[in-house]
Design a protein around this motif. Structure first.
Motif, short mmCIF file in Angstrom:
data_model
loop_
_atom_site.label_atom_id
_atom_site.label_comp_id
_atom_site.label_asym_id
_atom_site.label_seq_id
_atom_site.Cartn_x
_atom_site.Cartn_y
_atom_site.Cartn_z
N GLU A 256 -8.68 15.38 -3.09
CA GLU A 256 -7.73 15.82 -2.31
C GLU A 256 -6.11 15.26 -2.47
O GLU A 256 -5.35 16.26 -2.59
N SER A 257 -6.14 14.30 -3.22
CA SER A 257 -4.74 13.70 -3.45
C SER A 257 -4.21 14.42 -4.42
O SER A 257 -2.89 14.10 -4.94
N GLU A 258 -4.89 15.22 -5.18
CA GLU A 258 -4.24 16.11 -6.40
C GLU A 258 -3.16 17.05 -5.78
O GLU A 258 -2.14 17.33 -6.22
N PHE A 259 -3.39 17.25 -4.22
CA PHE A 259 -2.49 18.35 -3.64
C PHE A 259 -1.86 17.74 -2.53
O PHE A 259 -0.83 18.52 -2.02
N LYS A 260 -2.19 16.71 -1.75
CA LYS A 260 -1.63 16.17 -0.82
C LYS A 260 -1.77 14.70 -0.78
O LYS A 260 -2.67 14.10 -1.23
N ARG A 261 -0.90 13.87 -0.02
CA ARG A 261 -0.73 12.52 0.28
C ARG A 261 -2.13 12.13 0.91
O ARG A 261 -2.38 12.38 1.85
N ARG A 262 -2.44 11.01 0.16
CA ARG A 262 -4.04 10.61 0.88
C ARG A 262 -3.85 8.99 0.93
O ARG A 262 -3.46 8.27 0.12
N GLN A 263 -4.65 8.56 1.84
CA GLN A 263 -4.71 6.94 2.21
C GLN A 263 -6.26 6.75 2.39
O GLN A 263 -6.79 7.24 3.45
N LEU A 264 -6.96 5.93 1.57
CA LEU A 264 -8.10 5.49 1.91
C LEU A 264 -8.18 3.96 2.67
O LEU A 264 -7.28 3.07 2.24
N SER A 265 -8.71 3.71 3.90
CA SER A 265 -8.79 2.68 4.56
C SER A 265 -10.05 2.11 4.56
O SER A 265 -11.05 2.74 4.80
N ILE A 266 -10.24 0.88 4.38
CA ILE A 266 -11.35 -0.33 4.33
C ILE A 266 -11.26 -1.24 5.15
O ILE A 266 -10.11 -2.00 5.01
N SER A 267 -12.10 -1.44 6.09
CA SER A 267 -12.08 -2.77 6.79
C SER A 267 -13.21 -3.83 6.89
O SER A 267 -14.28 -3.30 6.99
N PHE A 268 -12.84 -4.92 6.74
CA PHE A 268 -13.93 -6.19 6.79
C PHE A 268 -13.68 -7.02 7.88
O PHE A 268 -12.24 -7.54 8.22
N TYR A 288 -15.12 0.21 -9.38
CA TYR A 288 -15.17 1.76 -9.36
C TYR A 288 -13.94 2.48 -9.06
O TYR A 288 -13.39 3.12 -9.81
N ILE A 289 -13.18 1.94 -8.14
CA ILE A 289 -11.82 2.56 -7.67
C ILE A 289 -10.87 2.47 -8.70
O ILE A 289 -10.02 3.34 -9.04
N LYS A 290 -10.73 1.11 -9.13
CA LYS A 290 -9.70 0.85 -10.05
C LYS A 290 -9.63 1.54 -11.51
O LYS A 290 -8.62 1.74 -12.16
N LYS A 291 -10.86 2.18 -11.47
CA LYS A 291 -10.82 2.89 -12.93
C LYS A 291 -10.06 4.36 -12.58
O LYS A 291 -10.02 4.97 -13.78
N HIS A 292 -9.72 4.75 -11.52
CA HIS A 292 -8.97 6.03 -11.24
C HIS A 292 -7.67 6.21 -11.55
O HIS A 292 -6.87 5.09 -10.85
N ASN A 293 -6.99 7.01 -12.23
CA ASN A 293 -5.54 6.90 -12.44
C ASN A 293 -4.86 7.08 -11.13
O ASN A 293 -5.24 7.93 -10.11
N GLY A 294 -3.64 6.57 -11.01
CA GLY A 294 -2.69 6.82 -9.78
C GLY A 294 -3.11 6.12 -8.47
O GLY A 294 -2.45 6.36 -7.52
N VAL A 295 -4.17 5.24 -8.61
CA VAL A 295 -4.58 4.59 -7.23
C VAL A 295 -3.86 3.18 -7.26
O VAL A 295 -3.87 2.47 -8.05
N THR A 296 -3.44 3.09 -6.08
CA THR A 296 -2.78 1.51 -5.83
C THR A 296 -3.31 1.24 -4.63
O THR A 296 -3.77 1.59 -3.56
N PHE A 297 -3.21 -0.34 -4.54
CA PHE A 297 -3.72 -0.97 -3.21
C PHE A 297 -2.27 -1.77 -2.59
O PHE A 297 -1.63 -2.44 -3.33
N LYS A 298 -2.38 -1.50 -1.45
CA LYS A 298 -0.74 -1.91 -0.53
C LYS A 298 -1.24 -2.45 0.72
O LYS A 298 -2.43 -2.18 1.36
N ARG A 299 -0.65 -3.45 0.99
CA ARG A 299 -0.57 -4.03 2.52
C ARG A 299 -0.17 -2.70 3.37
O ARG A 299 0.71 -2.11 2.90
N LYS A 300 -0.51 -2.93 4.73
CA LYS A 300 -0.01 -2.03 5.48
C LYS A 300 1.39 -1.98 5.89
O LYS A 300 1.96 -1.10 6.26
N ASP A 301 2.06 -3.20 5.96
CA ASP A 301 3.59 -3.10 6.14
C ASP A 301 4.25 -2.55 5.00
O ASP A 301 5.29 -1.75 5.11
#
Length: 316
Positions: A256-268, A288-301
């Protein structure tokens, strides 16, 4: 690809064009709008998809005889000592193990900290911040703040913030209520106390802006679909099932992120996500996730700040 969001916007533009000049229905204004829509799928920093990881720091702040994997059949007046050790695992083993895993993969996370847990384990709370992670507020204890009067709730939230600040030096700007159950006054109080975002919302897969006290306030959506306390403890998922559920979520959002802004949330959670099997599974998932282009990990702030600065952010 035609998405519902694009379809609605394009349909409105087409109707307007037909009324103005039927012969030019599919001329330049429509093409320009399509180009504009395509630019709105990217995050402000150019990311295609942002992954937001939560690490709940709750163990040590739980009430006596709190819920645990053990049967809830203790007679009144007795302590559930085995359950206490289950919680102790969170700060003795779980968080330290997760912290090493985040460093291994070079990512920073948001740790929602219960104030009383921070005061009981100050060195660990301080280490989380020193290793570059965000300290977000999670109440002073496990009380149900939605039932509190305004003044009591404000003192409750501020006490948690003050505990984090006094121990770590970090001023929390994000908030998570116990089981996401905020009250009628919670957002107003958060705005008054200087918070910039909250996460107690499941309604979208991207951040959005709301008005609180006539000011902008960010919602950084949370998850129960990719949450270890819901899946591992609540539904008895294995680590493999958890992996596959989050992977499926990521794969769909990435498409979906090819066409609109997307966020994946994971909670531990400290005593669940910090077990050896879960950390190994998480490590494989991150690879696995890091192999995909354009993916970044960010803090919520960071996500909240970016959403506030982005003129194309959804506003409600």
């Amino acid at each position: 690809m035609t998405t519902r969001r694009n379809f609605i916007k394009m349909a409105g533009l087409t109707s307007a064009a037909v009324m103005a000049n039927p012969a030019d229905t599919f001329s330049n204004p429509i093409k320009e709008e399509k180009i504009k829509l395509q630019t709105q799928n990217k995050w402000l920093d150019g990311s295609r998809l942002v992954v937001s990881v939560s690490m709940q720091f709750e163990a040590g702040g739980q009430p006596q005889n709190a819920e645990s994997p053990f049967p809830q059949n203790m007679q009144k007046g007795y302590n559930d000592f085995p359950a206490e050790t289950w919680y102790q695992y969170g700060y003795k083993e779980g968080i330290p193990r997760m912290l090493d895993n985040w460093d291994k993969h070079g990512i920073k996370v948001t740790s929602h900290m219960v104030g009383s847990a921070v005061l009981q384990n100050p060195q660990l709370a301080k280490e989380i911040v020193q290793r570059g992670h965000e300290a977000a507020a999670h109440g002073m204890n496990w009380s149900s703040q939605y039932a509190m009067p305004y003044d009591e709730e404000k003192k409750f939230i501020k006490a948690g913030v003050d505990a984090i600040k006094s121990v770590t030096g970090f001023t929390a700007v994000g908030y998570n209520a116990n089981w996401l159950r905020r009250g009628e006054n919670t957002l107003k109080i958060l705005q008054e106390l200087g918070f910039t975002y909250h996460i107690d919302d499941l309604s979208r897969d991207e951040p959005f802006i709301i008005q609180v006290n006539k000011k902008d306030f960010t919602v950084v959506p949370y998850t129960i679909r990719c949450n270890d306390i819901v899946l591992i403890e609540g539904k008895n998922f294995s680590s493999d099932q958890f992996f596959n559920q989050v992977k499926a979520e990521f794969d769909q959002l990435y498409a979906e992120s090819e066409f609109k802004r997307r966020q994946l949330s994971i909670s531990f959670h400290d005593r669940i996500g910090g077990t050896p099997q879960m950390v190994k599974m998480t490590s494989d998932l991150l690879e696995y996730i890091k192999k995909h282009n354009g993916v970044t990990f960010k803090r919520k702030d960071e996500i909240a700040k970016m959403a506030l600065e982005d003129k194309t952010s959804i506003r409600e």
